[in-house]
Design a protein around this motif. Structure first.
Motif, PDB file in Angstrom:
ATOM      1  N   THR A  62       0.871  -1.176   0.000  1.00 21.37           N
ATOM      2  CA  THR A  62       0.000   0.000   0.000  1.00 21.37           C
ATOM      3  C   THR A  62       0.907   1.226   0.000  1.00 21.37           C
ATOM      4  N   ARG A 115      -7.628   8.188  -0.381  1.00 26.31           N
ATOM      5  CA  ARG A 115      -8.928   7.492  -0.366  1.00 26.31           C
ATOM      6  C   ARG A 115      -9.665   7.627   0.955  1.00 26.31           C
ATOM      7  N   ASN A 125     -10.213   4.646  11.709  1.00 25.50           N
ATOM      8  CA  ASN A 125     -11.577   4.348  12.131  1.00 25.50           C
ATOM      9  C   ASN A 125     -11.521   3.562  13.443  1.00 25.50           C
ATOM     10  N   CYS A 151     -20.112   0.501  14.267  1.00 25.13           N
ATOM     11  CA  CYS A 151     -19.817   1.941  14.164  1.00 25.13           C
ATOM     12  C   CYS A 151     -20.934   2.813  14.720  1.00 25.13           C
ATOM     13  N   HIS A 167     -19.332  10.084  12.573  1.00 26.99           N
ATOM     14  CA  HIS A 167     -18.511   8.886  12.688  1.00 26.99           C
ATOM     15  C   HIS A 167     -17.333   9.007  11.713  1.00 26.99           C
ATOM     16  N   ARG A 193      -5.420  -5.676   3.024  1.00 27.62           N
ATOM     17  CA  ARG A 193      -5.123  -4.237   3.059  1.00 27.62           C
ATOM     18  C   ARG A 193      -6.347  -3.329   2.984  1.00 27.62           C
ATOM     19  N   ASN A 211     -14.332   7.410   6.962  1.00 24.71           N
ATOM     20  CA  ASN A 211     -13.625   7.824   5.756  1.00 24.71           C
ATOM     21  C   ASN A 211     -13.869   9.323   5.589  1.00 24.71           C
ATOM     22  N   GLY A 228     -16.517  -2.572   0.272  1.00 24.77           N
ATOM     23  CA  GLY A 228     -16.237  -1.166   0.580  1.00 24.77           C
ATOM     24  C   GLY A 228     -17.106  -0.172  -0.178  1.00 24.77           C
ATOM     25  N   ARG A 229     -17.298  -0.428  -1.469  1.00 22.72           N
ATOM     26  CA  ARG A 229     -18.066   0.541  -2.278  1.00 22.72           C
ATOM     27  C   ARG A 229     -19.530   0.561  -1.865  1.00 22.72           C
TER      28      ARG A 229
HETATM   29  O1  UT7 Z   1     -16.972   2.245   9.650  1.00 21.17           O
HETATM   30  C1  UT7 Z   1     -17.963   1.872   8.757  1.00 21.17           C
HETATM   31  C2  UT7 Z   1     -17.633   1.081   7.684  1.00 21.17           C
HETATM   32  N1  UT7 Z   1     -16.619   1.331   6.730  1.00 21.17           N
HETATM   33  C3  UT7 Z   1     -16.724   2.273   5.784  1.00 21.17           C
HETATM   34  O2  UT7 Z   1     -17.523   3.150   5.824  1.00 21.17           O
HETATM   35  C4  UT7 Z   1     -15.798   2.126   4.597  1.00 21.17           C
HETATM   36  C5  UT7 Z   1     -16.483   2.494   3.327  1.00 21.17           C
HETATM   37  N2  UT7 Z   1     -15.680   2.289   2.151  1.00 21.17           N
HETATM   38  C6  UT7 Z   1     -14.541   2.963   1.893  1.00 21.17           C
HETATM   39  O3  UT7 Z   1     -14.143   3.790   2.697  1.00 21.17           O
HETATM   40  C7  UT7 Z   1     -13.807   2.705   0.603  1.00 21.17           C
HETATM   41  O4  UT7 Z   1     -14.596   1.872  -0.210  1.00 21.17           O
HETATM   42  C8  UT7 Z   1     -12.413   2.085   0.817  1.00 21.17           C
HETATM   43  C9  UT7 Z   1     -11.463   3.104   1.438  1.00 21.17           C
HETATM   44  C10 UT7 Z   1     -12.490   0.858   1.699  1.00 21.17           C
HETATM   45  C11 UT7 Z   1     -11.832   1.650  -0.519  1.00 21.17           C
HETATM   46  O5  UT7 Z   1     -11.749   2.770  -1.386  1.00 21.17           O
HETATM   47  P1  UT7 Z   1     -12.258   2.660  -2.886  1.00 21.17           P
HETATM   48  O6  UT7 Z   1     -11.961   3.946  -3.509  1.00 21.17           O
HETATM   49  O7  UT7 Z   1     -13.686   2.197  -2.843  1.00 21.17           O
HETATM   50  O8  UT7 Z   1     -11.302   1.555  -3.487  1.00 21.17           O
HETATM   51  P2  UT7 Z   1     -11.669   0.122  -4.076  1.00 21.17           P
HETATM   52  O9  UT7 Z   1     -12.082  -0.822  -3.001  1.00 21.17           O
HETATM   53  O10 UT7 Z   1     -12.597   0.282  -5.215  1.00 21.17           O
HETATM   54  O11 UT7 Z   1     -10.267  -0.350  -4.632  1.00 21.17           O
HETATM   55  C12 UT7 Z   1      -9.604   0.363  -5.685  1.00 21.17           C
HETATM   56  C13 UT7 Z   1      -8.253  -0.276  -5.899  1.00 21.17           C
HETATM   57  C14 UT7 Z   1      -8.300  -1.787  -6.045  1.00 21.17           C
HETATM   58  O12 UT7 Z   1      -7.342  -2.149  -6.998  1.00 21.17           O
HETATM   59  P3  UT7 Z   1      -7.765  -2.484  -8.505  1.00 21.17           P
HETATM   60  O13 UT7 Z   1      -8.742  -3.612  -8.407  1.00 21.17           O
HETATM   61  O14 UT7 Z   1      -8.394  -1.212  -9.035  1.00 21.17           O
HETATM   62  O15 UT7 Z   1      -6.469  -2.831  -9.154  1.00 21.17           O
HETATM   63  C15 UT7 Z   1      -7.886  -2.300  -4.700  1.00 21.17           C
HETATM   64  O16 UT7 Z   1      -7.279  -3.567  -4.756  1.00 21.17           O
HETATM   65  O17 UT7 Z   1      -7.412  -0.021  -4.765  1.00 21.17           O
HETATM   66  C16 UT7 Z   1      -6.868  -1.266  -4.284  1.00 21.17           C
HETATM   67  N3  UT7 Z   1      -6.713  -1.155  -2.838  1.00 21.17           N
HETATM   68  C17 UT7 Z   1      -5.597  -0.677  -2.266  1.00 21.17           C
HETATM   69  N4  UT7 Z   1      -4.439  -0.225  -2.799  1.00 21.17           N
HETATM   70  C18 UT7 Z   1      -3.509   0.219  -1.934  1.00 21.17           C
HETATM   71  C19 UT7 Z   1      -7.609  -1.459  -1.863  1.00 21.17           C
HETATM   72  N5  UT7 Z   1      -7.091  -1.178  -0.666  1.00 21.17           N
HETATM   73  C20 UT7 Z   1      -5.840  -0.684  -0.888  1.00 21.17           C
HETATM   74  C21 UT7 Z   1      -4.825  -0.216  -0.034  1.00 21.17           C
HETATM   75  N6  UT7 Z   1      -3.686   0.232  -0.602  1.00 21.17           N
HETATM   76  N7  UT7 Z   1      -4.970  -0.166   1.292  1.00 21.17           N
END
Ligand code: UT7
Length: 341
Positions: A31, A39, A298, A119, A268, A160, A271, A233-234
């Motif tokens: 990461t 993000r 978080n 949460c 909360h 991650r 993000n 996550g999305r």
């Molecule tokens: O507390 C209550 C509950 N939680 C939340 O409210 C979390 C809500 N969701 C989120 O905050 C976001 O969805 C995340 C921060 C978890 C993820 O962000 P995102 O912009 O939705 O990313 P994504 O899951 O769509 O992933 C995009 C890319 C992926 O790679 P590819 O498939 O595009 O090649 C992931 O594998 O980012 C990759 N990725 C990472 N890369 C580096 C996912 N996590 C990481 C990481 N570092 N930690």
């Protein structure tokens, strides 16, 4: 009927700081500081050392909150502990906290209850405490949100998406009875169980037979998919924005306290982008929002009471202010509360 107000606040985070770069360097996670900050807004989080659990963190926060309220632990009538990372699956954290606060030695065998709403747990607990106080059943209820996430994170590249988001910490408030015209004015909780699996840690699946499979040597084996939390996550992001906006609008309509009348917003901290989006949708100015996600990540049930404790200490939170709290998380569950401080 007495009013229920927050007579004291306290926050505690363990001393070990883990930066985004530390996750790469010390844990070997693929990461980057840039990805995580962009993000999520997280720069660093705290991890507790082995031997420290949620009740330990909660006890530190509770002592500060009791001191702030000018109360002794023996003045408490009830403990509510919101957590998704209790010491054990049962009996949870509240009873451990009771013992740590010296209540058992003092013969104060008050009620202790865990609230398992992730949460939103703190707001569920706050609403429960306010009702207990307003009903006259309790004069002082200790409400703690505390988490030790670091122990149960998959701190590898495989984990991650979740492991980079969470941190340890605890916040506590004392909810007390008063005849003054102040306190918790409104609370409302919500849930949508259709999305129970969108963010979950299924390590306890009581439907499974055998509950824990044994290998031929009779050794229990739990698959890693069972051990670690999973999250879409999305989907969580999308629902968080929608539900948080809805909960706030409902709170404003019910209380007739509208955006400009609110002095401080405590969201909360899951993000920074979720919170900025919600604030943008509702037209909430930046200077009325407080954050700690950059420093703690978080901390689930601890985010809002930690924010309260920090805002009270640094003077952002003043007597008479109208404070709106809103949370969303696993379940899906959500909640909003309006407090006149
Ligand atoms: O507390 C209550 C509950 N939680 C939340 O409210 C979390 C809500 N969701 C989120 O905050 C976001 O969805 C995340 C921060 C978890 C993820 O962000 P995102 O912009 O939705 O990313 P994504 O899951 O769509 O992933 C995009 C890319 C992926 O790679 P590819 O498939 O595009 O090649 C992931 O594998 O980012 C990759 N990725 C990472 N890369 C580096 C996912 N996590 C990481 C990481 N570092 N930690």
């Amino acid at each position: 009927m007495p009013n229920a107000y927050i007579s004291g606040t306290g926050g505690y985070v363990p001393p070990r700081v883990v930066t985004n770069d530390d996750l790469v360097r010390d844990y070997g996670i693929d990461t980057s500081d840039e990805w995580i900050q962009k993000r999520t807004g997280i720069k660093e989080r705290r991890f507790a050392d082995a031997g420290v659990g949620s009740a330990d963190l909660g006890a530190e926060a509770a002592r500060i909150a009791l001191d702030d309220a000018g109360l002794a632990a023996t003045d408490l009538d009830m403990i509510l502990f919101a957590t998704l990372s209790p010491e054990h699956h049962f009996p949870g954290s509240a009873v451990y906290l009771q013992e740590k606060l010296g209540l058992c030695d003092a013969g104060r065998f008050i009620g202790c209850m865990d609230i398992r709403n992730q949460c939103s747990g703190f707001l569920y607990a706050l609403g429960t405490a306010a009702s207990m106080v307003q009903s006259g059943a309790c004069r002082h209820v200790l409400v703690v949100g505390g988490e030790t996430h670091s122990a149960a994170l998959d701190l590898t590249t495989r984990g991650r998406t979740i492991a980079t988001l969470f941190g340890d910490g605890a916040g506590a408030v004392v909810v007390s009875a008063t005849d003054e015209d102040r306190g918790v004015r409104y609370w409302k909780m919500g849930a949508d169980g259709r999305f129970a699996d969108a963010l979950s840690q299924p390590v306890w699946d009581i439907r499974k037979r055998p509950f824990i499979p044994l290998n031929e040597d009779g050794v229990g084996q739990v698959s890693t998919e069972m051990l670690w939390a999973t999250m879409d996550g999305r989907k969580v992001f999308r629902h968080a924005v929608e539900r948080m906006c809805g909960a706030v609008m409902e709170a404003c309509q019910s209380t007739e306290v509208f955006g400009p009348d609110v002095d401080l917003w405590l969201f909360h901290q899951a993000n920074m982008r979720i919170n900025q989006y919600v604030a943008g949708q509702l037209g909430i100015p930046e200077d009325k929002l407080v954050h700690n996600i950059d420093r703690y990540g978080n901390t689930t049930a601890a985010t809002i009471p930690l924010l309260m404790a920090e805002a009270a200490r640094d003077g952002r939170l003043q007597r008479g202010m109208k404070v709106m709290c809103v949370a969303f998380g696993s379940g899906f569950t959500w909640g909003a509360a309006l407090i006149e401080w």
